[in-house]
Design a protein around this motif. Sequence first.
Motif, PDB file in Angstrom:
ATOM      1  N   PRO A 110       3.694  -5.340   4.725  1.00  0.00           N
ATOM      2  CA  PRO A 110       5.016  -5.220   4.092  1.00  0.00           C
ATOM      3  C   PRO A 110       5.081  -4.018   3.149  1.00  0.00           C
ATOM      4  CG  PRO A 110       3.771  -6.951   3.021  1.00  0.00           C
ATOM      5  CD  PRO A 110       2.944  -6.474   4.188  1.00  0.00           C
ATOM      6  N   ALA A 111       5.141  -2.837   3.753  1.00  0.00           N
ATOM      7  CA  ALA A 111       5.072  -1.600   2.984  1.00  0.00           C
ATOM      8  C   ALA A 111       5.749  -0.487   3.771  1.00  0.00           C
ATOM      9  CB  ALA A 111       3.610  -1.229   2.717  1.00  0.00           C
ATOM     10  N   GLY A 112       5.912   0.631   3.086  1.00  0.00           N
ATOM     11  CA  GLY A 112       6.364   1.851   3.724  1.00  0.00           C
ATOM     12  C   GLY A 112       5.161   2.721   4.016  1.00  0.00           C
ATOM     13  N   HIS A 113       5.159   3.919   3.455  1.00  0.00           N
ATOM     14  CA  HIS A 113       4.117   4.913   3.705  1.00  0.00           C
ATOM     15  C   HIS A 113       2.809   4.607   2.973  1.00  0.00           C
ATOM     16  CE1 HIS A 113       2.576   8.931   4.601  1.00  0.00           C
ATOM     17  NE2 HIS A 113       2.270   9.061   3.330  1.00  0.00           N
ATOM     18  N   PHE A 114       2.896   4.031   1.804  1.00  0.00           N
ATOM     19  CA  PHE A 114       1.738   3.877   0.919  1.00  0.00           C
ATOM     20  C   PHE A 114       1.220   2.439   0.977  1.00  0.00           C
ATOM     21  CE2 PHE A 114       4.735   6.938  -0.902  1.00  0.00           C
ATOM     22  CZ  PHE A 114       3.942   8.064  -1.068  1.00  0.00           C
ATOM     23  N   ILE A 115       0.567   2.049   2.062  1.00  0.00           N
ATOM     24  CA  ILE A 115       0.258   0.636   2.240  1.00  0.00           C
ATOM     25  C   ILE A 115      -0.684   0.090   1.182  1.00  0.00           C
ATOM     26  CG2 ILE A 115       0.795   0.626   4.691  1.00  0.00           C
ATOM     27  CD1 ILE A 115      -2.209   0.566   5.256  1.00  0.00           C
ATOM     28  N   ALA A 116      -1.707   0.819   0.820  1.00  0.00           N
ATOM     29  CA  ALA A 116      -2.658   0.302  -0.175  1.00  0.00           C
ATOM     30  C   ALA A 116      -2.017   0.157  -1.555  1.00  0.00           C
ATOM     31  CB  ALA A 116      -3.884   1.211  -0.258  1.00  0.00           C
ATOM     32  N   GLU A 117      -1.111   1.055  -1.881  1.00  0.00           N
ATOM     33  CA  GLU A 117      -0.467   1.017  -3.186  1.00  0.00           C
ATOM     34  C   GLU A 117       0.682   0.005  -3.229  1.00  0.00           C
ATOM     35  OE1 GLU A 117      -1.085   3.649  -1.350  1.00  0.00           O
ATOM     36  OE2 GLU A 117      -2.047   5.214  -2.529  1.00  0.00           O
ATOM     37  N   GLU A 118       1.381  -0.162  -2.115  1.00  0.00           N
ATOM     38  CA  GLU A 118       2.531  -1.061  -2.070  1.00  0.00           C
ATOM     39  C   GLU A 118       2.133  -2.510  -1.777  1.00  0.00           C
ATOM     40  OE1 GLU A 118       5.953   0.352   0.272  1.00  0.00           O
ATOM     41  OE2 GLU A 118       4.756   2.175   0.533  1.00  0.00           O
ATOM     42  N   ALA A 119       1.097  -2.679  -1.005  1.00  0.00           N
ATOM     43  CA  ALA A 119       0.666  -4.023  -0.607  1.00  0.00           C
ATOM     44  C   ALA A 119      -0.851  -4.145  -0.775  1.00  0.00           C
ATOM     45  CB  ALA A 119       1.080  -4.294   0.837  1.00  0.00           C
ATOM     46  N   PRO A 120      -1.335  -4.023  -2.018  1.00  0.00           N
ATOM     47  CA  PRO A 120      -2.787  -4.023  -2.210  1.00  0.00           C
ATOM     48  C   PRO A 120      -3.456  -5.336  -1.805  1.00  0.00           C
ATOM     49  CG  PRO A 120      -1.648  -4.083  -4.329  1.00  0.00           C
ATOM     50  CD  PRO A 120      -0.611  -3.848  -3.272  1.00  0.00           C
ATOM     51  N   GLY A 121      -2.832  -6.450  -2.082  1.00  0.00           N
ATOM     52  CA  GLY A 121      -3.430  -7.734  -1.715  1.00  0.00           C
ATOM     53  C   GLY A 121      -3.539  -7.900  -0.211  1.00  0.00           C
ATOM     54  N   GLU A 122      -2.477  -7.550   0.491  1.00  0.00           N
ATOM     55  CA  GLU A 122      -2.474  -7.658   1.949  1.00  0.00           C
ATOM     56  C   GLU A 122      -3.448  -6.677   2.586  1.00  0.00           C
ATOM     57  OE1 GLU A 122       0.152  -7.393  -0.037  1.00  0.00           O
ATOM     58  OE2 GLU A 122       1.775  -8.725   0.607  1.00  0.00           O
ATOM     59  N   THR A 123      -3.535  -5.473   2.008  1.00  0.00           N
ATOM     60  CA  THR A 123      -4.483  -4.483   2.522  1.00  0.00           C
ATOM     61  C   THR A 123      -5.909  -4.981   2.341  1.00  0.00           C
ATOM     62  OG1 THR A 123      -2.937  -2.697   1.977  1.00  0.00           O
ATOM     63  CG2 THR A 123      -5.242  -2.073   2.358  1.00  0.00           C
ATOM     64  N   HIS A 124      -6.198  -5.500   1.158  1.00  0.00           N
ATOM     65  CA  HIS A 124      -7.530  -6.031   0.875  1.00  0.00           C
ATOM     66  C   HIS A 124      -7.867  -7.183   1.819  1.00  0.00           C
ATOM     67  CE1 HIS A 124     -10.339  -8.731  -1.339  1.00  0.00           C
ATOM     68  NE2 HIS A 124     -11.012  -7.591  -1.388  1.00  0.00           N
ATOM     69  N   ALA A 125      -6.926  -8.098   2.024  1.00  0.00           N
ATOM     70  CA  ALA A 125      -7.169  -9.246   2.900  1.00  0.00           C
ATOM     71  C   ALA A 125      -7.452  -8.796   4.331  1.00  0.00           C
ATOM     72  CB  ALA A 125      -5.983 -10.206   2.862  1.00  0.00           C
ATOM     73  N   ALA A 126      -6.679  -7.828   4.830  1.00  0.00           N
ATOM     74  CA  ALA A 126      -6.884  -7.339   6.183  1.00  0.00           C
ATOM     75  C   ALA A 126      -8.263  -6.690   6.336  1.00  0.00           C
ATOM     76  CB  ALA A 126      -5.782  -6.351   6.575  1.00  0.00           C
ATOM     77  N   LEU A 127      -8.661  -5.891   5.354  1.00  0.00           N
ATOM     78  CA  LEU A 127      -9.989  -5.261   5.398  1.00  0.00           C
ATOM     79  C   LEU A 127     -11.094  -6.301   5.304  1.00  0.00           C
ATOM     80  CD1 LEU A 127      -9.285  -2.200   3.104  1.00  0.00           C
ATOM     81  CD2 LEU A 127      -9.851  -2.112   5.532  1.00  0.00           C
ATOM     82  N   ARG A 128     -10.936  -7.260   4.402  1.00  0.00           N
ATOM     83  CA  ARG A 128     -11.934  -8.328   4.224  1.00  0.00           C
ATOM     84  C   ARG A 128     -12.091  -9.121   5.523  1.00  0.00           C
ATOM     85  NH1 ARG A 128      -9.450 -11.499   0.585  1.00  0.00           N
ATOM     86  NH2 ARG A 128      -8.714 -12.700   2.346  1.00  0.00           N
TER      87      ARG A 128
END
Length: 132
Positions: A110-128
């Motif tokens: 749920p983000a635009g261009h800056f996925i790690a900055e806009e959706a840090p929790g979701e980015t972390h979960a996907a990587l984990r």
Amino acid sequence: MPEKLIGADPEFWLSSAILRMSGGNDFDPGARAEYSRCFSDPATIAASCADYRAAATVDLEHDDATALTAAKITCPTLVLWGDRGLVGHHYNVLDVWREYANDVRGMGLPAGHFIAEEAPGETHAALRDFLG
């Protein structure tokens, strides 16, 4: 020219770029402060402009040349993108990456261009989850 325009008022440019390119999400204040710190340096501005120029020109040429000769990536590959951004609106991202890799996994966040900055929790979960 972009370097001069951005360098004349980096804070204005950052605010405009973030607003235009984000999926309507606010950045974490710490991440926003780091962008401000980095874009106060003319070398960062020049590098950022060079990266975007290459992405629209020589990177495409190199991608096309490599696609004809390179073997597919064989390791599991995680692909994340902002589903509110240009990529999410214009491409079937997983299908594109399947042209380059055998085992592609991923999702739009749920983000635009800056996925790690806009959706840090979701980015972390996907990587984990991917790294298990």
